[in-house]
Write a protein that holds these residues in place. Structure first.
Motif, PDB file in Angstrom:
ATOM      1  N   SER A  53      89.833  -3.095  31.946  1.00  0.00           N
ATOM      2  CA  SER A  53      88.841  -2.113  32.383  1.00  0.00           C
ATOM      3  C   SER A  53      89.479  -0.736  32.419  1.00  0.00           C
ATOM      4  O   SER A  53      90.707  -0.590  32.320  1.00  0.00           O
ATOM      5  N   GLY A  60      89.834   1.244  34.961  1.00  0.00           N
ATOM      6  CA  GLY A  60      90.740   1.330  36.096  1.00  0.00           C
ATOM      7  C   GLY A  60      92.048   0.615  35.851  1.00  0.00           C
ATOM      8  O   GLY A  60      93.123   1.092  36.235  1.00  0.00           O
ATOM      9  N   GLU A  61      91.996  -0.548  35.196  1.00  0.00           N
ATOM     10  CA  GLU A  61      93.219  -1.310  34.920  1.00  0.00           C
ATOM     11  C   GLU A  61      94.116  -0.559  33.940  1.00  0.00           C
ATOM     12  O   GLU A  61      95.345  -0.595  34.057  1.00  0.00           O
ATOM     13  N   HIS A 104      87.810   5.853  37.640  1.00  0.00           N
ATOM     14  CA  HIS A 104      87.700   4.403  37.369  1.00  0.00           C
ATOM     15  C   HIS A 104      88.288   3.516  38.469  1.00  0.00           C
ATOM     16  O   HIS A 104      88.118   2.294  38.410  1.00  0.00           O
ATOM     17  N   ASP A 147      88.852   1.465  41.866  1.00  0.00           N
ATOM     18  CA  ASP A 147      88.116   0.956  43.021  1.00  0.00           C
ATOM     19  C   ASP A 147      88.823   1.381  44.301  1.00  0.00           C
ATOM     20  O   ASP A 147      89.894   1.998  44.283  1.00  0.00           O
ATOM     21  N   ASN A 169      88.167  -3.334  40.117  1.00  0.00           N
ATOM     22  CA  ASN A 169      88.443  -3.171  38.688  1.00  0.00           C
ATOM     23  C   ASN A 169      88.632  -4.530  38.031  1.00  0.00           C
ATOM     24  O   ASN A 169      89.326  -5.403  38.561  1.00  0.00           O
ATOM     25  N   HIS A 212      82.363   3.814  41.736  1.00  0.00           N
ATOM     26  CA  HIS A 212      83.201   3.705  42.931  1.00  0.00           C
ATOM     27  C   HIS A 212      82.987   4.915  43.836  1.00  0.00           C
ATOM     28  O   HIS A 212      83.637   5.041  44.866  1.00  0.00           O
TER      29      HIS A 212
END
Length: 487
Positions: free
Chosen positions: A84, A86-87, A112, A114, A316, A455
């Motif tokens: 994702s 965020g990752e 992105h 969380d 995420n 988020h």
């Protein structure tokens, strides 16, 4: 760690009417924490790339010690598929921190992430011993980490403010109030000067009339009345000229401050896209998986009525973006749905990067593709509601628009043929405060249903969320109905 000096830096793109910024000088001290802020398209990311050594200035000098090691996190990351947004950010940040650089150069690092990983970011950056330069639109992140603000302003100016970003915003608000009062005072003075001049002219006219009668009656005319008239007119004209100059100076000062002009959007729902009293979206025993992987979930129950607002939240990698993709008319390759899915007849996604726009088309041509049957006057009127008003604005090519302008144009096209369901995946990422407010104005008045992945709790709280669906890795929580206007 050593000091970095910026001396008279100017950066201009080839063919651009004006430089992004010019003649900027500053010193970056070891351990300093700097937030780089400004409108979309003002040059924040470009300035960070310049500091990272990826590009050279058009003029001026960037003096860095030979042993100065900086680590750069760009806004867009090209990482292996399957992660994702965020990752991807977290993976790159961990790599950069492991290098133990003298300085971290971060472009929107909070996007992105969380809540859990946002706390991780705050902790890691708070304890990072080096220098931090961070492009951000995130006021809370800036307040927690930064002690200095570099603010890119209209006209290519770059201001250094020592203090918190909220202090700078408060100072700008006070400046607007002061300038507004000055304009009011100048207007009153202009009216008073005009009235005094009119009275002087009336008295002089009466004196001339009296003098003419005296000549007819063979009396001496009052010669001084004409002299007084000349002095009075000259004095009044001088006062008016001074007031006009003062007003122009105040307006110039006001124009240099960031400002927000509200949108006045008009929406046109696609014919037959909504049946009142019937669910737009109905899912029961729904499952979703990418080919060859474990299902993201396998017992989803969801119903969305016309006009409702659904917030899709979760950590995420929990599958939020995959679920949004699954609601499209055509599934992307490898994504598999199971169970019963009843989808709306018209669905659209807001592309905040503007990739749905044609670079070489003008603003007016882009809208014409969305509303080909509209007469020219209606198209111009519609674009004016999204702040494309002057002839030059509607004839400008899409490729020359700033990020905020592209967002406004995408919203204008969506409003011209509004779908029954609009899907937005992290819509507030990368947006400056002005464009963020424009987005909120449009979404609050959107007549169709909304599905928002975000988020950003502050954004959700302003959009009248009616349902919230929490996704977790390996499962999901039941959808929660919220009271009207509740976030």
């Amino acid at each position: 760690m050593s000091t970095v000096h910026l001396q008279g830096l100017t950066l201009a793109h080839a063919g651009a009417a004006a430089p992004l910024f010019e003649n900027f000088s500053a010193t970056i001290h070891p351990g300093q924490r700097i937030a780089i802020v400004g409108d979309n398209g003002s040059g924040k990311s470009t300035l960070l790339r310049l500091l990272a050594g990826e590009i050279a200035p058009s003029s001026g000098r960037l003096q860095r010690p030979s042993d100065w090691h900086s680590a750069y996190l760009p806004q867009q990351l090209d990482e292996p598929a399957g992660l994702s947004g965020g990752e991807r950010v977290l993976q790159r940040l961990r790599m950069l921190l492991a290098e133990a650089p003298d300085a971290l150069l971060l472009d929107e690092p909070g996007n992105h992430l969380d809540a859990t990983h946002r706390r991780w970011l705050l902790r890691e950056l708070a304890y990072f011993p080096g220098t931090l330069l961070m492009v951000t639109h995130d006021l809370a992140l800036s307040e927690a980490l930064c002690d200095t603000v570099w603010a890119l302003q209209p006209g290519g100016a770059l201001r250094v403010f020592h203090g918190a970003w909220s202090d700078l915003l408060a100072e700008e608000a006070l400046q607007r109030e002061r300038l507004a009062r000055q304009l009011d005072d100048l207007q009153r003075q202009r009216e008073q000067t005009h009235q005094a001049l009119m009275q002087s002219q009336r008295r002089a006219a009466q004196a001339r009339e009296h003098g003419a009668r005296s000549i007819e009656q063979r009396k001496w005319a009052t010669i001084r009345s004409a002299t007084k008239l000349g002095r009075g007119n000259s004095h009044g004209a001088d006062q008016q000229a001074q007031l006009r100059a003062q007003r122009a100076a105040v307006l110039d000062e006001l124009a240099a401050l960031p400002r927000h002009e509200p949108l006045q959007p008009r929406f046109h729902l696609q014919p037959g896209s909504v049946r009142q009293g019937r669910a737009l979206l109905q899912i029961s025993q729904g499952s979703l998986a990418w080919a060859g992987t474990t299902p993201l979930f396998d017992d989803l129950a969801l119903s969305l009525m016309p006009g409702e607002r659904l917030a899709l939240v979760g950590e995420n990698g929990s599958g939020k973006s995959s679920l949004a993709l699954a609601l499209a008319t055509t599934l992307p390759p490898g994504l598999q749905r199971g169970g019963s899915w009843t989808l709306p007849t018209s669905v659209a996604r807001l592309d905040q990067q503007g990739q749905d726009l044609t670079p070489e088309a003008t603003v007016l041509e882009q809208l014409s593709r969305c509303a080909p049957d509209w007469p020219l006057q209606q198209r111009r009127h519609h674009l004016a509601g999204f702040l494309f008003r002057e002839q030059a604005a509607v004839e400008r090519p899409v490729r020359l628009l700033s990020g905020g302008e592209r967002m406004r144009l995408s919203l204008a096209c969506l409003a011209a043929s509004a779908p029954a369901l609009l899907i937005l995946d992290e819509p507030s990422n990368h947006l400056d405060h002005r464009t963020r407010q424009h987005l909120i104005e449009v979404l609050r008045g959107y007549p169709g249903a909304l599905l928002l992945i975000s988020h950003d709790e502050a954004l959700l709280s302003r959009l009248g969320i009616t349902q919230r669906l929490q996704l977790r890795r390996g499962g999901l929580a039941p959808a929660v109905n919220l009271p009207p206007g509740g976030g």
